[in-house]
Design a protein around this motif. Structure first.
Motif, short mmCIF file in Angstrom:
data_model
loop_
_atom_site.label_atom_id
_atom_site.label_comp_id
_atom_site.label_asym_id
_atom_site.label_seq_id
_atom_site.Cartn_x
_atom_site.Cartn_y
_atom_site.Cartn_z
N LEU A 106 14.30 8.83 -18.74
CA LEU A 106 15.19 8.60 -19.70
C LEU A 106 15.87 10.02 -20.50
O LEU A 106 16.98 10.15 -20.65
CB LEU A 106 15.17 7.55 -20.66
N ARG A 107 14.59 10.70 -20.65
CA ARG A 107 15.01 11.78 -21.63
C ARG A 107 15.74 12.78 -20.69
O ARG A 107 16.64 13.75 -21.27
CB ARG A 107 13.68 12.37 -22.10
N ASP A 108 15.23 12.90 -19.40
CA ASP A 108 15.77 13.76 -18.58
C ASP A 108 17.40 13.82 -18.55
O ASP A 108 18.15 14.65 -18.40
CB ASP A 108 15.11 13.74 -17.11
N GLN A 109 17.87 12.35 -18.22
CA GLN A 109 19.15 11.72 -18.11
C GLN A 109 19.94 12.20 -19.62
O GLN A 109 21.11 12.80 -19.27
CB GLN A 109 19.23 10.42 -17.93
N ILE A 110 19.38 12.32 -20.47
CA ILE A 110 19.81 12.29 -21.87
C ILE A 110 20.13 14.07 -21.66
O ILE A 110 21.19 14.51 -22.30
CB ILE A 110 19.51 12.03 -22.96
N TYR A 111 19.31 14.80 -21.53
CA TYR A 111 19.11 16.22 -21.42
C TYR A 111 20.48 16.72 -20.56
O TYR A 111 21.10 17.40 -20.96
CB TYR A 111 17.96 16.72 -20.90
N GLN A 112 20.63 16.09 -19.50
CA GLN A 112 21.69 16.25 -18.69
C GLN A 112 23.10 16.02 -19.53
O GLN A 112 24.07 16.90 -19.36
CB GLN A 112 21.46 15.61 -17.45
N GLN A 113 23.24 14.79 -19.99
CA GLN A 113 24.39 14.70 -20.98
C GLN A 113 24.59 15.67 -21.87
O GLN A 113 25.92 16.05 -22.17
CB GLN A 113 24.17 13.15 -21.28
N LEU A 114 23.44 16.02 -22.62
CA LEU A 114 23.70 17.07 -23.59
C LEU A 114 23.99 18.16 -23.08
O LEU A 114 25.01 18.80 -23.83
CB LEU A 114 22.60 17.06 -24.37
N CYS A 115 23.88 18.58 -21.94
CA CYS A 115 24.10 19.97 -21.25
C CYS A 115 25.73 19.95 -20.89
O CYS A 115 26.50 20.88 -21.07
CB CYS A 115 23.10 20.28 -20.13
N LEU A 116 26.18 18.81 -20.47
CA LEU A 116 27.64 18.54 -19.94
C LEU A 116 28.44 18.16 -21.09
O LEU A 116 29.69 18.28 -21.04
CB LEU A 116 27.51 17.53 -19.01
N SER A 117 27.84 18.03 -22.44
CA SER A 117 28.84 17.86 -23.62
C SER A 117 29.36 19.03 -24.09
O SER A 117 28.82 20.22 -23.70
CB SER A 117 28.12 17.00 -24.86
N PRO A 118 30.57 19.12 -24.87
CA PRO A 118 30.90 20.47 -25.46
C PRO A 118 30.16 21.00 -26.63
O PRO A 118 30.60 21.74 -27.36
CB PRO A 118 32.51 19.77 -25.86
N ALA A 119 28.90 20.51 -26.77
CA ALA A 119 28.30 20.71 -28.03
C ALA A 119 27.93 22.44 -27.74
O ALA A 119 27.66 23.05 -26.77
CB ALA A 119 27.00 20.11 -28.00
N GLY A 120 27.81 23.09 -28.89
CA GLY A 120 27.67 24.57 -28.85
C GLY A 120 25.97 24.64 -28.86
O GLY A 120 25.34 23.66 -29.02
N PRO A 121 25.64 25.94 -28.95
CA PRO A 121 24.11 26.25 -28.93
C PRO A 121 23.17 25.50 -29.81
O PRO A 121 22.05 24.85 -29.39
CB PRO A 121 23.97 27.64 -28.70
N GLN A 122 23.68 25.53 -30.99
CA GLN A 122 23.03 24.99 -32.10
C GLN A 122 22.89 23.47 -32.12
O GLN A 122 21.83 22.75 -32.46
CB GLN A 122 23.26 25.31 -33.51
N ASP A 123 23.91 22.74 -31.54
CA ASP A 123 23.96 21.49 -31.50
C ASP A 123 23.14 20.98 -30.52
O ASP A 123 22.62 19.95 -30.17
CB ASP A 123 25.40 20.90 -31.32
N ARG A 124 22.89 21.84 -29.40
CA ARG A 124 22.13 21.61 -28.35
C ARG A 124 20.68 21.50 -28.63
O ARG A 124 19.80 20.82 -28.24
CB ARG A 124 22.28 22.50 -26.91
#
Length: 477
Positions: free
Chosen positions: A121-139
């Protein structure tokens, strides 16, 4: 008829041997690719074998130390890839500490293994985080939030504690958490059952005042006090029954469904920690650094029994390939340590104070300092991760562009994004900052920046315009 002449020209060029090309490939390999390559070579060459792991137990850093990541990792010395497995850097340039086979004493432990975890599940969320428009600090914030998930999908760490570790405002962490609660499956990162269910209802566009009242009175539902619950929600008995049925169809533990699968997390190649002396220490992660030695017993036995010339030729070739690979792995480790040491020496303020203190840094800066070609530094920093007290980062994260200041000092673009986010988080509802106002604030601090650059950075941080923020804060107040 033209004359036919034969002329001799002398030119210079670099001819790369197969081993030189393979050495460059080794530099660029991720730790997974390197392990696969080494496994293949072990199967092909009987003269190679893995070195025996060290038996010295690790030392733990005190639990209340803010630099703690996990139990310390001990490095070995003398085998391939580990002769210079550790370096130290502070006010002076990094210096290798294992050239003679001796390593500096770890006085108080250090950073440790980033373990493989059972967490698809964490792996899936990491992928969603990387695909989101968040900047480096938000990531970075998102990564810490993901690590804090408990098996049910709730946040097991106080967001204020994450803010303290990252040296940023709690409001910033909360803003990222609210966005990530809308990830799939919705309801993750909640601090309570009520919040978890509310996020799922919002995703279905079913969160209205009546539902909000129902969630505020879950204790009445547990006691089956339906008359008082109906009055609190202001609905009919029939509507209340429908609402309860809808509520029971939600998932109170969105993180449970995928708990039985197994997926490996990112494992760092380099570990960073602060010794008791105050110096920052850097070492290769022994879990991702293959150590090979020659199988001398097998080498001697084959040599004694080899009678034919072709047997001797094959043995000589295998011995040559084995020696080359051992040297190549050692050189790879030394180069990674040298480059990463220079990067962290220049970004030492980040380790101490956080993202806002990142310095401008380019591949050329590092290449000139360590006397390597820029393309070599690029290969070294590709697919490599470093564990720091502030989290695990790709080495590429530390390369940021520079903006000029009024006093001649340069400022990292990443630190400016961090400042913009802090300014927006601190603005009161009745004094929303326009992009021009942010420009004025930054210029007051010595940053020479254009309005269009502020707008670009604000968009990359997923921060709405001042008009939109004013409307949002007016609605929520």
């Amino acid at each position: 008829m033209a004359d036919v002449r034969q002329e001799l020209h002398q030119t210079q060029g670099l001819v790369m041997t197969a081993q030189m090309r393979q050495s460059l490939r080794l530099l660029q390999f991720s730790n997974f690719d390197l392990q696969s390559y080494v496994d293949e070579q072990l199967d092909l060459n009987p003269l190679l074998e893995r070195a025996q792991p060290d038996t010295q137990p690790p030392t733990d850093r005190p639990a209340d130390d803010p630099n703690t990541l996990s139990p310390a990792v001990q490095t070995g010395s003398g085998e391939a890839g580990m002769d210079e497995g550790r370096s130290v850097y502070g006010d002076s340039a990094p210096r290798s500490s294992g050239a003679s086979g001796a390593a500096p004493t770890r006085e108080e432990g250090g950073t440790g293994n980033i373990p493989l975890a059972e967490r698809p599940l964490r792996d899936q969320i990491y992928q969603q985080l990387c695909l989101s428009p968040a900047g480096p600090q938000d990531r970075l914030i998102g990564a810490h939030l993901i690590e804090a998930l408990d098996p049910a999908g709730r946040l097991g760490t106080d967001p204020a504690e994450i803010a303290r570790v990252l040296n940023i405002s709690p409001a910033r962490v909360e803003a990222v958490r609210q966005r990530m609660m809308r990830f799939d499956p919705p309801g993750l990162f909640a601090l309570s059952l009520q919040e978890c269910l509310a996020a799922q209802l919002m995703e279905k566009n079913r969160y209205d005042p009546a539902m909000a009242a129902l969630l505020d009175n879950l204790d009445m539902l547990a006691r089956q006090d339906l008359k008082r619950l109906q009055a609190a929600c202001g609905v009919s008995a029939e509507d209340l029954a429908d609402m309860i049925a809808e509520l029971r169809a939600l998932n109170p533990k969105p993180g449970v469904e995928a708990a039985s699968e197994t997926v490996a997390s990112v494992v760092p190649d380099i570990l960073t920690y602060r010794a008791a002396s105050g110096e920052w220490m850097l070492e290769l992660n022994p879990d991702t650094t293959p150590r090979l030695v020659l199988n001398s017993a097998l080498q001697t036995r084959i040599a004694l029994h080899a009678q034919r010339r072709d047997d001797q030729t094959g043995l000589t070739e295998q011995l040559s390939n084995a020696n080359w690979l051992i040297r190549a792995l050692q050189q790879r480790s030394m180069t990674i340590l040298k480059v990463s040491g220079e990067i962290m020496r220049r970004q030492e303020a980040f380790l101490t104070h956080g993202v806002g203190c990142l310095r401008p840094l380019t591949l050329r800066n590092v290449a000139d300092a360590v006397q390597l070609h820029e393309s070599t530094v690029s290969r070294v920093t590709s697919n490599k991760y470093i564990a720091t007290p502030r989290g695990t980062f790709a080495l590429k994260f530390f390369f940021t562009t520079a903006l000029n200041g009024h006093d001649g000092e340069t400022h990292s673009s990443e630190s400016i994004r961090h400042t913009i986010r802090q300014l927006v988080n601190a603005e009161p509802p009745d004094a929303i900052l326009s992009d021009d106002a942010i420009v004025a604030r930054l210029r007051r601090d010595g940053v020479d920046i254009a309005r269009r650059t502020v707008a670009k950075y604000r968009d990359s941080l997923n921060i709405p315009s001042s008009v939109r923020r004013r409307h949002l804060k007016a609605v929520s107040s």
